[in-house]
Design a protein around this motif. Structure first.
Motif, mmCIF file in Angstrom:
data_model
loop_
_atom_site.group_PDB
_atom_site.id
_atom_site.type_symbol
_atom_site.label_atom_id
_atom_site.label_comp_id
_atom_site.label_asym_id
_atom_site.label_seq_id
_atom_site.Cartn_x
_atom_site.Cartn_y
_atom_site.Cartn_z
ATOM 1 N N THR A 152 22.175 -52.701 5.262
ATOM 2 C CA THR A 152 21.562 -53.828 5.971
ATOM 3 C C THR A 152 20.881 -53.293 7.211
ATOM 4 O OG1 THR A 152 23.310 -55.262 5.149
ATOM 5 C CG2 THR A 152 21.979 -56.106 6.964
ATOM 6 N N SER A 154 18.348 -54.517 9.899
ATOM 7 C CA SER A 154 17.803 -55.841 10.272
ATOM 8 C C SER A 154 16.615 -55.746 11.214
ATOM 9 C CB SER A 154 18.922 -56.672 10.869
ATOM 10 O OG SER A 154 19.953 -56.733 9.948
ATOM 11 N N ASN A 206 17.580 -56.853 4.402
ATOM 12 C CA ASN A 206 17.510 -57.545 5.691
ATOM 13 C C ASN A 206 18.773 -58.427 5.824
ATOM 14 O OD1 ASN A 206 16.386 -60.197 7.301
ATOM 15 N ND2 ASN A 206 15.512 -58.278 8.034
ATOM 16 N N ASP A 207 19.235 -58.627 7.064
ATOM 17 C CA ASP A 207 20.475 -59.409 7.227
ATOM 18 C C ASP A 207 20.344 -60.849 6.722
ATOM 19 O OD1 ASP A 207 18.768 -59.963 9.336
ATOM 20 O OD2 ASP A 207 20.258 -59.770 10.915
ATOM 21 N N SER A 462 26.131 -59.075 5.844
ATOM 22 C CA SER A 462 25.796 -57.663 5.824
ATOM 23 C C SER A 462 26.862 -56.839 5.110
ATOM 24 C CB SER A 462 25.589 -57.163 7.246
ATOM 25 O OG SER A 462 26.629 -57.641 8.040
#
Ligand code: BGC
Length: 479
Positions: A152, A154, A206-207, A462
């Motif tokens: 993850t 972000s 991506n988170d 995540s």
């Protein structure tokens, strides 16, 4: 709330006993941070236009990045994965065992990423992450076993496949050299090789996408994943036919929809529609990413307290607040934190004692120097900034709801057309945040929206979400 009125105020259990200048200051603050329903409609319309541009072509302000996550989890996914989370307050390493039937086990460890690492060379950051993963595996795993990882990461990356992409820019105070324009998954994989770790980065996530997938593992009908924390962003399921810029390799796409990471934090960097105040402009000018992420800077936890601090200093300098006195702490950039705003916003005590504690014990104003009226003014500032954040976040959600025609007008009895998974400290801890978002949606769509949209806290994006995606990615790779 009337359609064009603001309810932003200090809590009115106490009558305001300050001077007329202080009362005027409160009125001015309320009007500066107010967003009327008409203005919200205009923001939503502009937001939808920007979404469309992002779906149509590369390089748009709202990037609308295809995540290469297509299809929905069934909850029956099984297996053991590692997950890594970079981009929130801490670095987290997790081991997740997916057990099927929406169940899982998760072990995690947090590591602090120093400011030096956040702004140093990317190679050092990757080596640090590899050390943390090594430490975690020695404690919780088997160093001789090969394992797939969901990473993850972000920040905005142009994703080129489920496990590759190119960093577009840093956000949230990160600014490592030699990273923008490169592939963060390759850089980290190299660091794993240098340490002989048997970890394969199967997915870069991506988170928001992790949050959506984590919730969908248990509730497959989830439609959006939202982060309202240090930063802010949203993803949602989009029909692939509407992502016109996306060249699909049909062999690798499992369904006719794909999760799009919007990167909504960049919305309105052209300054067409958002109601920027001088406090926002000051924050922006003094930030490391000037003129970037302007929507995020009005919404997310990293910035709200700095906006409030700028506003307090403005009224101190006009001798309206604290009799013109400040403190070194209050004068210091970023020193006032959004967690303190939460405390002040939620302070219902008659003398605002929690507010007094924040101002006098934490922000070092001389003991006994703040009056009740001072504290009410500070509370009015915090409430105004916090409520504006929730109303703006609601505008973004309303844009997606309208674009996707999620609300079905014909069928009044239909319940919960739209289940939204949300993670982040603002949503979880900031007083009345959820209620303020819902009330903004009611201003936009009417009362019926209360039965059509449901917000749910989803904490394991995540970890769980990244593992589910790693699992889907390794399944895809084997096909
Ligand atoms: C980043 C996004 C991320 C969001 C929430 C933003 O600053 O650009 O990628 O999803 O923060 O963490």
């Amino acid at each position: 709330m009337g359609s064009n009125q603001s309810s932003y105020c200090y809590h009115q259990s106490n009558k305001f006993q300050g001077t007329s200048e202080q009362l005027q200051a409160i009125e001015q603050i309320q009007s500066e941070f107010q967003i009327t329903t008409d203005h919200m409609h205009a923001i939503v319309d502009q937001f939808i236009k920007e979404m469309q541009k992002g779906l149509d072509h590369h390089g748009a302000t709202v990037a609308m990045i295809p995540s290469f996550v297509s299809g929905r989890p069934t909850g029956e996914e099984k297996g053991k994965y590692l997950a890594l989370d970079l981009g929130g307050t801490n670095l987290r390493v997790c081991q997740v065992e997916l057990l099927g039937q929406g169940k899982y086990h998760l072990h995690q460890q947090k590591y602090v990423v120093s400011d030096q690492l956040k702004t140093g060379d990317m190679r050092h950051l990757c080596d640090f992450i590899a050390d943390c993963v090594d430490d975690f595996i020695s404690e919780h795993g088997d160093p001789h076993e090969k394992v797939d990882m969901g990473y993850t990461f972000s920040f905005p990356i142009w994703q080129t496949s489920i496990n590759s992409g190119e960093l577009k820019q840093w956000t949230k105070g990160f600014a490592c050299a030699n990273a923008v324009g490169t592939d963060p998954a390759v850089l980290l994989q190299d660091a794993f090789h240098r340490k002989n770790l048997l970890v394969n980065i199967a997915a870069i996530v991506n988170d928001t996408v992790g949050t959506l997938m984590a919730h969908a593992y248990r509730h497959p009908e989830t439609t959006m994943g939202v982060i309202l924390g240090t930063g802010s962003n949203t993803c949602y399921y989009e029909d692939i036919s509407r992502i016109t810029k996306f060249e699909a390799d049909n062999n690798k796409i499992l369904s006719n929809e794909m999760v799009v990471n919007m990167e909504w934090g960049a919305f309105d960097c052209e300054r067409r529609i958002l109601p920027f105040t001088m406090y926002d402009n000051k924050l922006n000018r003094e930030s490391v990413n000037i003129n970037e992420q302007l929507f995020e800077k009005m919404i997310s936890g990293m910035y709200l307290a700095e906006i409030a601090r700028n506003c307090m200093l403005h009224w101190i300098d006009r001798l309206v607040l604290f009799g013109g006195q400040s403190s070194p702490e209050l004068n210091m950039q970023w020193r006032f934190e959004t967690a303190y705003m939460s405390t002040i916003h939620g302070d219902h005590s008659p003398n605002l004692t929690a507010t007094k504690h924040v101002l006098e014990d934490i922000m070092d104003m001389p003991a006994g120097s703040t009056t009740l009226a001072d504290r009410q003014l500070v509370q009015a500032i915090c409430i105004a900034v916090g409520q504006r954040s929730a109303r703006l976040a609601a505008c973004g959600l309303a844009g997606i709801i309208k674009h996707k025609k999620m609300i079905n007008d014909d069928d009044d009895d239909k319940k919960n057309d739209c289940l939204i998974a949300i993670d982040g400290s603002l949503f979880e801890f900031y007083p009345e945040y959820e209620a303020n978002m819902m009330s903004a949606l009611v201003d936009l769509f009417g009362e019926k929206i209360r039965h059509r949209v449901r917000f749910e806290l989803s904490r394991d994006g995540s970890g769980l979400g990244a593992s589910v995606i790693a699992m889907m990615a390794s399944k895809m790779a084997k096909q």
